[in-house]
Scaffold this motif. Sequence first.
Motif, PDB file in Angstrom:
ATOM      1  N   MET A  39       0.857  -1.165   0.000  1.00  0.00           N
ATOM      2  CA  MET A  39       0.000   0.000   0.000  1.00  0.00           C
ATOM      3  C   MET A  39       0.909   1.235   0.000  1.00  0.00           C
ATOM      4  N   ASN A  40       0.640   2.162  -0.925  1.00  0.00           N
ATOM      5  CA  ASN A  40       1.474   3.358  -0.968  1.00  0.00           C
ATOM      6  C   ASN A  40       0.960   4.416   0.010  1.00  0.00           C
ATOM      7  N   THR A  41       1.690   5.498   0.118  1.00  0.00           N
ATOM      8  CA  THR A  41       1.391   6.557   1.082  1.00  0.00           C
ATOM      9  C   THR A  41       0.019   7.176   0.830  1.00  0.00           C
ATOM     10  N   THR A  42      -0.347   7.365  -0.418  1.00  0.00           N
ATOM     11  CA  THR A  42      -1.636   7.956  -0.753  1.00  0.00           C
ATOM     12  C   THR A  42      -2.784   7.050  -0.310  1.00  0.00           C
ATOM     13  N   ASP A  43      -2.625   5.754  -0.538  1.00  0.00           N
ATOM     14  CA  ASP A  43      -3.668   4.804  -0.115  1.00  0.00           C
ATOM     15  C   ASP A  43      -3.805   4.773   1.401  1.00  0.00           C
ATOM     16  N   ALA A  44      -2.700   4.816   2.102  1.00  0.00           N
ATOM     17  CA  ALA A  44      -2.728   4.798   3.568  1.00  0.00           C
ATOM     18  C   ALA A  44      -3.400   6.060   4.095  1.00  0.00           C
ATOM     19  N   TYR A  45      -3.062   7.192   3.495  1.00  0.00           N
ATOM     20  CA  TYR A  45      -3.671   8.461   3.917  1.00  0.00           C
ATOM     21  C   TYR A  45      -5.169   8.449   3.634  1.00  0.00           C
ATOM     22  N   ARG A  46      -5.528   7.936   2.468  1.00  0.00           N
ATOM     23  CA  ARG A  46      -6.944   7.835   2.093  1.00  0.00           C
ATOM     24  C   ARG A  46      -7.686   6.942   3.094  1.00  0.00           C
ATOM     25  N   GLN A  47      -7.106   5.813   3.448  1.00  0.00           N
ATOM     26  CA  GLN A  47      -7.732   4.891   4.399  1.00  0.00           C
ATOM     27  C   GLN A  47      -7.897   5.545   5.769  1.00  0.00           C
TER      28      GLN A  47
ATOM     29  N   LEU B 289      -8.217   8.760   6.378  1.00  0.00           N
ATOM     30  CA  LEU B 289      -9.298   9.762   6.270  1.00  0.00           C
ATOM     31  C   LEU B 289     -10.667   9.098   6.255  1.00  0.00           C
ATOM     32  N   LEU B 290     -10.788   7.966   5.572  1.00  0.00           N
ATOM     33  CA  LEU B 290     -12.063   7.242   5.562  1.00  0.00           C
ATOM     34  C   LEU B 290     -12.427   6.756   6.967  1.00  0.00           C
ATOM     35  N   THR B 291     -11.438   6.291   7.700  1.00  0.00           N
ATOM     36  CA  THR B 291     -11.669   5.839   9.074  1.00  0.00           C
ATOM     37  C   THR B 291     -12.135   6.999   9.943  1.00  0.00           C
ATOM     38  N   GLU B 292     -11.483   8.146   9.809  1.00  0.00           N
ATOM     39  CA  GLU B 292     -11.899   9.339  10.557  1.00  0.00           C
ATOM     40  C   GLU B 292     -13.325   9.739  10.191  1.00  0.00           C
ATOM     41  N   LEU B 293     -13.630   9.680   8.921  1.00  0.00           N
ATOM     42  CA  LEU B 293     -14.974  10.042   8.459  1.00  0.00           C
ATOM     43  C   LEU B 293     -16.028   9.119   9.052  1.00  0.00           C
ATOM     44  N   ILE B 294     -15.744   7.842   9.101  1.00  0.00           N
ATOM     45  CA  ILE B 294     -16.679   6.870   9.686  1.00  0.00           C
ATOM     46  C   ILE B 294     -16.865   7.147  11.179  1.00  0.00           C
ATOM     47  N   GLU B 295     -15.780   7.421  11.887  1.00  0.00           N
ATOM     48  CA  GLU B 295     -15.861   7.722  13.320  1.00  0.00           C
ATOM     49  C   GLU B 295     -16.652   9.007  13.573  1.00  0.00           C
ATOM     50  N   GLN B 296     -16.407  10.022  12.755  1.00  0.00           N
ATOM     51  CA  GLN B 296     -17.140  11.279  12.904  1.00  0.00           C
ATOM     52  C   GLN B 296     -18.626  11.085  12.628  1.00  0.00           C
ATOM     53  N   SER B 297     -18.950  10.278  11.636  1.00  0.00           N
ATOM     54  CA  SER B 297     -20.356   9.996  11.331  1.00  0.00           C
ATOM     55  C   SER B 297     -21.029   9.291  12.497  1.00  0.00           C
TER      56      SER B 297
END
Length: 72
Positions: A1-9, A11-19
């Motif tokens: 997994m590259n840096t962009t994919d890790a960062y994207r993942q 952010l998605l985790t943060e978004l799910i937690e915030q929701s």
Amino acid sequence: MNTTDAYRQRLLTELIEQSAQIDALVIKSRQATVGFNKELDSLRAQQKITTGKLHELENADNTVWENIGDGG
């Protein structure tokens, strides 16, 4: 997994937690609203009873007031 994919993942985790946090607050807010509405209904009912008693007292004839002064 590259840096962009890790960062994207991340952010998605943060978004799910915030929701999830938003959903929890919405539920809390709705429950509080129900509680406040019940309390308001109760106070309005008490106010209606008190208003009725006040009107009865205002419409009573003067002998009632004289009896109150005599203790009954």
